[in-house]
Design an enzyme around this catalytic site. Structure first.
Site, short mmCIF file in Angstrom:
data_model
loop_
_atom_site.label_atom_id
_atom_site.label_comp_id
_atom_site.label_asym_id
_atom_site.label_seq_id
_atom_site.Cartn_x
_atom_site.Cartn_y
_atom_site.Cartn_z
N LEU A 18 28.98 32.98 30.83
CA LEU A 18 27.93 32.66 31.79
C LEU A 18 28.00 33.58 33.01
O LEU A 18 27.34 33.35 34.01
CB LEU A 18 28.03 31.19 32.24
N SER A 52 30.52 34.43 35.22
CA SER A 52 31.13 33.97 36.47
C SER A 52 31.51 35.16 37.35
O SER A 52 31.51 35.07 38.58
CB SER A 52 32.36 33.12 36.17
N ASP A 74 23.11 40.79 33.87
CA ASP A 74 23.71 39.62 34.52
C ASP A 74 23.39 39.57 36.02
O ASP A 74 22.98 38.55 36.55
CB ASP A 74 25.23 39.62 34.32
P1 ADP Z 1 32.55 35.85 32.59
O1 ADP Z 1 31.95 36.74 33.64
O2 ADP Z 1 31.80 35.89 31.31
O3 ADP Z 1 32.75 34.45 33.06
P2 ADP Z 1 34.72 37.64 32.98
O4 ADP Z 1 35.98 37.89 32.21
O5 ADP Z 1 33.81 38.77 33.24
O6 ADP Z 1 33.98 36.44 32.26
O7 ADP Z 1 35.09 37.05 34.40
C1 ADP Z 1 36.01 35.99 34.50
C2 ADP Z 1 36.95 36.27 35.66
O8 ADP Z 1 36.27 35.97 36.88
C3 ADP Z 1 38.18 35.41 35.66
O9 ADP Z 1 39.21 35.99 34.92
C4 ADP Z 1 38.53 35.37 37.14
O10 ADP Z 1 39.22 36.54 37.51
C5 ADP Z 1 37.19 35.43 37.80
N1 ADP Z 1 36.71 34.12 38.23
C6 ADP Z 1 35.64 33.46 37.78
N2 ADP Z 1 35.45 32.31 38.47
C7 ADP Z 1 36.43 32.27 39.40
C8 ADP Z 1 36.79 31.37 40.45
N3 ADP Z 1 36.10 30.24 40.69
N4 ADP Z 1 37.86 31.68 41.21
C9 ADP Z 1 38.57 32.79 40.99
N5 ADP Z 1 38.28 33.66 40.04
C10 ADP Z 1 37.23 33.42 39.26
MG MG Z 2 31.76 38.87 33.43
#
Ligand code: ADP
Ligand code: MG
Length: 386
Positions: A129, A131, A176
């Site tokens: 999604l 994040s 995104d």
């Molecule tokens: P996606 O974008 O699909 O969710 P990604 O691997 O690109 O997956 O990003 C995920 C990374 O974003 C996590 O490993 C973390 O480093 C960071 N992340 C996401 N949400 C948070 C949060 N609430 N607090 C800290 N880091 C976060």
């Molecule tokens: Mg990502």
């Protein structure tokens, strides 16, 4: 997933952490791609929407070049860094994203000073999604405003892409952050990845008695690197053999001829991209003329194409899609890059529980990890909360 906190609570937490009021509080959403998978790097069409799960940041500019970062996400302490001499690849964990955005803005010529930032996000991490883009878009929106840079959304999209591609090292496109920055409530973002042209398309599932369920299979898509690169290579090969700049320039009517010159695997990869682009266009047209209840078959066809032609699904995603259909979803597909992550199921509101229960039971029966299932609605793009 953390609970959703409001701007006042986040500002208060900022004050407790950094001993001063933030300059403001901003939020940016995660996104779900309704249709249009692996079309972005082929200069084609995608149709994502911003979701009602967001990364919120309270941020205050500093007089020096130091950055202090704290996330309410469990397990991360306060991190300190400096923007001076910041190099791609430095930083740790989630701090890559805010630091990457600051680095890319500086590269773009914006005078970004140090800052203190508190992050609070309820976008599930690693579920497909985006994040990571939610964090980047919240931070870049704040910095763009506070530094007076005043970059347009199209520029912010490209700066964010540089942050992800070069600073973080993830080979992502523009979908995104376009959804996160340019989304609108009740709408999907029809994006032409060739020229960044955006049209907001009405997508109000709720008004049609439907709900869009996300089924997070909990299968990590991080093993996907090799598969993603090889799919990109196949698409480049296909475009080269067919003598076009990108597969965007191949139409459904050209596929018969393509079959005569492409090897069997490349043909199937090309066919997915070409038919998927066509499905995006059809979805946009149907949403405009008949509404969300009319797009179920296109979602199904998109999944079949990714499963059979592009070969990026996995047993968990197929089971999520098949089971949700059996229990009443009117259309379902895997969403995101594939090899794991989430599926979406467009479901009549009254059948929601039946679909959820059916999928959970099927996963248990197959010995798979219990999926996380939740509803999302098309929500506003990045904005300032306080
Ligand atoms: P996606 O974008 O699909 O969710 P990604 O691997 O690109 O997956 O990003 C995920 C990374 O974003 C996590 O490993 C973390 O480093 C960071 N992340 C996401 N949400 C948070 C949060 N609430 N607090 C800290 N880091 C976060
Ligand atoms: Mg990502």
């Amino acid at each position: 997933m953390t609970a959703t906190n409001d701007a006042t609570t986040i500002a208060q937490r900022f004050r407790e952490t950094f001993g001063a009021d933030p300059d403001g509080v901003w939020q940016a959403p995660g996104r779900v791609n309704l249709i249009g998978e692996h079309t972005d790097y082929n200069e084609g069409f995608v149709l994502p929407f911003a979701i009602d799960k967001t990364a919120k940041v309270a941020l205050r500019l500093r007089a020096d070049s130091n950055v202090r970062l704290l996330s309410t996400f469990g397990g991360h302490g306060l991190v300190e860094a400096s923007l001076d001499g910041l190099e791609p690849g430095t930083g740790q964990g989630w701090t890559h994203y805010p630091l990457g955005v600051a680095w890319a803005l500086r590269e773009r010529g914006v005078d970004v000073p140090g800052f203190d930032v508190l992050l609070d996000s309820d976008v599930p991490s690693g579920a497909g999604l985006s994040s990571s883009h939610a964090i980047e878009c919240a931070v870049i929106t704040a910095l763009n405003e506070l530094t007076g840079a005043g970059l347009a959304a199209e520029d912010l999209v490209l700066v964010t892409q540089r942050a992800e591609n070069i600073f973080v090292g993830a080979p992502t496109g523009i979908m995104d952050q376009s959804a996160s920055l340019r989304g609108a409530k009740g709408h999907a973002v029809f994006l032409d990845c060739r020229d960044q042209h955006v049209e907001l398309v009405p997508f109000d599932a709720e008004a049609s008695g439907l709900v869009l369920l996300v089924i997070d299979t909990k299968v990590s898509h991080s093993h996907a690197d090799g598969g993603y690169a090889s799919r990109r290579a196949s698409c480049e090969l296909g475009a080269q053999v067919l003598g076009v700049r990108a597969l965007r320039d191949v139409g459904v009517e050209d596929l018969e001829e393509a079959a005569g010159v492409l090897d069997e695997t490349t043909l199937r990869r090309v066919r997915h991209v070409v038919t998927e682009n066509d499905r995006v266009l059809q979805t946009v047209e149907l949403l405009g003329s008949q509404g969300p209840a009319s797009i179920g078959q296109l979602l199904d066809a998109s999944h079949a194409s990714m499963r059979d032609d592009f070969e990026i699904s996995c047993p968990e995603l197929d089971l999520a899609v098949d089971t949700s259909k059996e229990h009443g979803a009117i259309g379902a597909r895997m969403t995101g890059g594939g090899f794991g992550g989430s599926a979406i199921a467009l479901t009549p509101v009254g059948l929601q529980q039946q679909v959820r229960d059916g999928v959970v039971r099927a996963f248990a029966g197959a010995g798979f990890t219990e999926p996380d299932i939740f509803a999302v609605t098309p929500a506003a793009g990045a904005l300032r909360l306080a």
